[in-house]
Write a protein that holds these residues in place. Structure first.
Motif, PDB file in Angstrom:
ATOM      1  N   GLY A 129     -67.545  -8.949 -26.552  1.00  0.00           N
ATOM      2  CA  GLY A 129     -67.283  -8.559 -25.173  1.00  0.00           C
ATOM      3  C   GLY A 129     -67.004  -7.075 -25.022  1.00  0.00           C
ATOM      4  O   GLY A 129     -66.925  -6.314 -25.993  1.00  0.00           O
ATOM      5  N   ASP A 130     -66.859  -6.663 -23.781  1.00  0.00           N
ATOM      6  CA  ASP A 130     -66.691  -5.252 -23.433  1.00  0.00           C
ATOM      7  C   ASP A 130     -65.254  -5.014 -22.984  1.00  0.00           C
ATOM      8  O   ASP A 130     -64.900  -5.231 -21.824  1.00  0.00           O
ATOM      9  CB  ASP A 130     -67.681  -4.888 -22.318  1.00  0.00           C
ATOM     10  N   LEU A 131     -64.431  -4.558 -23.907  1.00  0.00           N
ATOM     11  CA  LEU A 131     -63.010  -4.363 -23.635  1.00  0.00           C
ATOM     12  C   LEU A 131     -62.788  -2.982 -23.010  1.00  0.00           C
ATOM     13  O   LEU A 131     -62.311  -2.042 -23.637  1.00  0.00           O
ATOM     14  CB  LEU A 131     -62.194  -4.501 -24.917  1.00  0.00           C
ATOM     15  N   THR A 132     -63.178  -2.852 -21.744  1.00  0.00           N
ATOM     16  CA  THR A 132     -63.020  -1.596 -21.019  1.00  0.00           C
ATOM     17  C   THR A 132     -62.516  -1.895 -19.611  1.00  0.00           C
ATOM     18  O   THR A 132     -62.478  -3.044 -19.173  1.00  0.00           O
ATOM     19  CB  THR A 132     -64.364  -0.830 -20.924  1.00  0.00           C
ATOM     20  N   GLY A 133     -62.158  -0.833 -18.904  1.00  0.00           N
ATOM     21  CA  GLY A 133     -61.801  -0.954 -17.498  1.00  0.00           C
ATOM     22  C   GLY A 133     -60.661  -1.918 -17.252  1.00  0.00           C
ATOM     23  O   GLY A 133     -59.656  -1.940 -17.972  1.00  0.00           O
TER      24      GLY A 133
END
Length: 293
Positions: A129-133
């Motif tokens: 997953g994309d652990l940003t924002g």
């Protein structure tokens, strides 16, 4: 089966538009009112599951998991999403080979290997997953949010806890508010033997509580459950995971287990589940005795 839940006609039609004509429908729900799951079987024997999420938040979490995280586990190691319907909070997924570890008469070696592979898959999931924002902000605030809920949990628990136990849980929650940065990732959220399948290889199912969070949160249910009886399975899990918890994570695991114990006592009695109730009571007893590890 007696009292089986019927699949709504509209949802069966929707599913058949996605996977073809269904030859058989079997109720696969858990024995509680808000569980609605059906196994769909085509004439060629191919199986699927249709699930109506109990809440919109759970639907959103499971959909996100299957679109962006579970593919990292590998083929056959988690269900694949075939279709979803926000209108009905419904998910249509492939079936995964295997049965829950909790239900299988495994040898000690097989059980060890199942939990080792389960830990390996959790490591893959945590890195997905994309652990940003806002996902990162939510993960960074997860422990504080958990601590903030302690008053409500204790109120719901009522006299199930002694004054001394209530004080212990409050202290553990207060310590969560002071924890520094921890490893973050995409967690399963309900990782315990009911959701770990085994068929010679392991797979995880049921991602409706998945989210970005400190990865230590994925080990609370195991620490409060099967690890208490079989510490060798803790060793197996972290062998597959590739590392042990840091000292800070170990302390957080203890603190979170106090909150989990209160939740288990309340939920177990409210839903007539003696297993969950006993798990909560045992966890509290271990914490009070200072033997939780």
């Amino acid at each position: 089966m007696s009292g089986a839940k019927a699949l709504p006609t509209a949802l069966r039609s929707w599913a058949e538009r996605e996977v073809g004509v269904v030859d058989d429908v079997r109720d696969a729900s858990h024995p509680r009112e808000n569980s609605r799951v059906w196994e769909l079987v085509r004439a060629d024997g191919c199986r699927f599951y249709l699930k109506i999420a109990p809440k919109a938040r759970m639907y959103e979490r499971e959909t996100l998991a299957m679109r962006h995280a579970t593919p990292a586990l590998g083929a056959g190691r988690a269900p694949q999403l075939r279709a979803s319907s926000a209108e009905h909070l419904a998910l249509l997924t492939t079936a995964v080979t295997g049965r829950p570890v909790k239900e299988l008469p495994l040898t000690a070696a097989e059980e060890y290997e199942a939990h080792r592979q389960g830990g390996l898959l959790l490591a893959r999931l945590h890195a997905a997953g994309d652990l940003t924002g806002h996902w990162r902000r939510e993960a960074e605030g997860a422990l504080y949010a958990a601590a903030q809920g302690v008053d409500k949990q204790l109120e719901q628990a009522g006299d199930r806890l002694t004054p001394t136990e209530r004080a212990l849980v409050r202290n553990l929650a207060a310590e969560l508010r002071m924890v520094g940065p921890l490893p973050l990732g995409f967690i399963h959220g309900d990782a315990w033997p009911r959701n770990l399948l085994w068929s010679g290889s392991a797979a995880w199912i049921d991602f409706e509580r998945s989210r970005f969070a400190p990865v230590v949160q994925d080990f609370v249910a195991l620490a409060c459950g099967v690890w208490a009886d079989k510490p060798r399975l803790r060793t197996a899990c972290f062998s597959g995971y590739g590392r042990e918890l840091t000292p800070e994570e170990g302390h957080v695991l203890k603190c979170l287990s106090g909150l989990e114990a209160v939740s288990a006592l309340t939920w177990g009695e409210a839903h007539g589940d003696p297993y969950v109730t006993a798990r909560g009571r045992r966890t509290l007893d271990r914490l009070m005795a200072g033997v939780f590890a």
